[in-house]
Design an enzyme around this catalytic site. Structure first.
Site, mmCIF file in Angstrom:
data_model
loop_
_atom_site.group_PDB
_atom_site.id
_atom_site.type_symbol
_atom_site.label_atom_id
_atom_site.label_comp_id
_atom_site.label_asym_id
_atom_site.label_seq_id
_atom_site.Cartn_x
_atom_site.Cartn_y
_atom_site.Cartn_z
ATOM 1 N N GLU A 197 38.777 35.390 35.422
ATOM 2 C CA GLU A 197 38.952 35.079 33.999
ATOM 3 C C GLU A 197 39.820 36.101 33.250
ATOM 4 O OE1 GLU A 197 35.053 34.233 32.394
ATOM 5 O OE2 GLU A 197 34.927 32.366 33.557
ATOM 6 N N GLU A 295 34.612 28.571 40.271
ATOM 7 C CA GLU A 295 33.355 28.889 39.580
ATOM 8 C C GLU A 295 32.983 27.839 38.549
ATOM 9 O OE1 GLU A 295 32.952 32.857 37.776
ATOM 10 O OE2 GLU A 295 31.771 31.896 36.202
#
Length: 443
Positions: A197, A295
């Protein structure tokens, strides 16, 4: 042609029940059509799996040895479990660690003399070794949440910050050290992502990269470091974040020939919505790139017995794999009843929940819903085009190495639906039970 079907439904206690064992229900609905195109191949599947975070490993390790083995078997056994082939681990800590730490917390250690994976040897590595006994060809993906604090502009592993320019070479060598340390433990790493991220400033471990910074890190540091250390077989995935801006983000890297030669794939998460069309756009422009879901989890803690949890996973898998995705990594494979441990209390849900005090194991709907794909669509299978004229149904189809056709149908409605499977103009009538997921094997 022979056809067999398996169903997991909200109204039935037995998951993966053979359809022959379920009473037929008459419906007044006109049969819905599901058309399968066996010759229109999308992608070759590498498999399904989840993350063995420190939290997950800690939870499993809190159980008696036999129950630990049961969980590992239920996930990774080819015949009796879900047949998982993929595992994601974190390099240095993440929010689902018991605390913040790195493999080298000695400030200014440019040569990484003090690098070690002693922390990983406590919970994660022992379980990985047991998993590898079940899955010798296990594919392990490594993702960093943050470099050590001393390498960052904010001198903190948490709250974003950036990698200092003077430590880019050292950080690339850190990847090499980590991979080789695992090799020394008899555990081969399959791939790495550049940064988990890279656009999110979190209260937990995080580090920001612009698209240009990620491009240059791969191009000048990470790619060459792996190459120079005999690790060019390690695959590099970029992005590892949400799909909403994924195309524009990865385009910056992939349009650079020197950077893109090191990039095998693009990782993505689900937290900003579906955006499946973004995946298709990437594949159409960069056909050599592999798309991997790295994810996804239900945030906000554990909701035991939630049926929508499984439906969310299946919706994602169907949408992703119909748009050229090759692999799927769930987030934590096991959490406690709170949805942790998580050192910043960012609690989430998981397919398997354990009561660490009572030593009990709970299986969520997501466990079974993922299984309707992973048990039947094995690595080497190829996803194929399929479509339906009924918006109430969601469908994914694949062709196995043996030539069998797999069709997975999800029905999130409160009504049973009669379905006709159309394969090469051969029609197969099958039921679609309300609030269910079904897998049909034809051949």
């Amino acid at each position: 042609m022979h056809i067999e079907g398996y169903v997991t439904a909200k109204d039935y206690k037995i998951p993966f029940a053979k359809l022959e064992d379920i009473e037929k229900r008459d419906t007044k609905n006109k049969a819905s059509l599901v058309k399968i195109y066996p010759d229109e191949v999308l992608e070759e599947v590498i498999g399904f799996g989840g993350a063995l975070t420190e939290a997950a490993a800690y939870n499993i390790s809190s159980l008696p040895y036999e129950k630990q083995g049961k969980i590992l078997k239920d996930y990774f056994d080819e015949k009796e479990g879900l047949g998982y082939k993929l595992v994601r681990i974190h390099m240095n800590s993440c929010d689902f660690s018991l605390e913040s730490y790195s493999c080298d917390d000695v400030e200014g250690d440019i040569e990484l003399k003090y690098f070690n994976i002693e922390r990983d040897k406590k919970w994660v590595i022992p379980l990985l070794k047991r998993i590898k006994e079940l899955v010798p060809d296990l594919k392990i993906l490594v993702s960093p949440w943050s470099p050590p604090a001393w390498m960052k502009t904010n001198n903190d592993m948490k709250y974003g910050g950036k990698l200092r320019e003077e430590y880019r070479k050292t950080w690339a060598e850190f990847f090499v050290k980590f991979i080789k340390a695992y090799q020394d433990e008899g555990i081969d790493i399959w791939a790495v992502t550049v940064q988990n991220e890279p656009m999110a400033v979190q209260i937990w471990e995080s580090c920001i990269y612009t698209a240009e910074e990620e491009r240059d890190f791969v191009k000048y540091y990470l790619g060459p470091a792996l190459l120079e250390n005999g690790l060019s077989h390690i695959k590099i995935l970029i992005w590892d974040h949400n799909k909403d801006i994924i195309y524009e983000r990865v385009k910056t890297v992939l349009e650079d020939k020197e950077a893109s030669k090191y990039v095998w794939g693009v990782g993505f998460h689900w937290y900003a919505g579906d955006h499946f069309e973004q995946l298709k756009k990437i594949k159409e422009e960069f056909p050599y790139i592999k798309l991997v879901f790295t994810e996804g989890t239900q945030e906000g803690g554990v909701n035991l017995g939630s049926w929508k949890l499984g439906e969310r996973y299946a919706h994602e898998i169907i949408g992703d794999f119909n748009n050229y995705t090759v692999g799927f990594f769930d987030w934590n494979i096991v959490l406690d009843t709170m949805g942790g441990p998580n050192h910043v209390k960012n609690y989430c849900d998981a397919p398997i929940i354990v009561d660490t005090e009572k030593k009990e194991i709970f299986y969520q709907s997501s466990y079974y819903y993922i299984g309707h794909f992973s048990k039947f669509i094995k690595p080497g299978s190829k996803t194929i085009k399929s479509e339906t004229n009924d918006s109430r149904l969601e469908v994914l189809s694949a062709k196995t190495l043996e030539g069998k056709i797999i069709v997975v149908i999800m029905n999130k409605t409160e009504e049973n639906i009669d379905v006709l499977l159309d394969i090469d103009d051969n029609l197969y009538p099958v039921p679609s039970i309300k609030r269910s997921i079904e897998t049909f094997i034809i051949g």
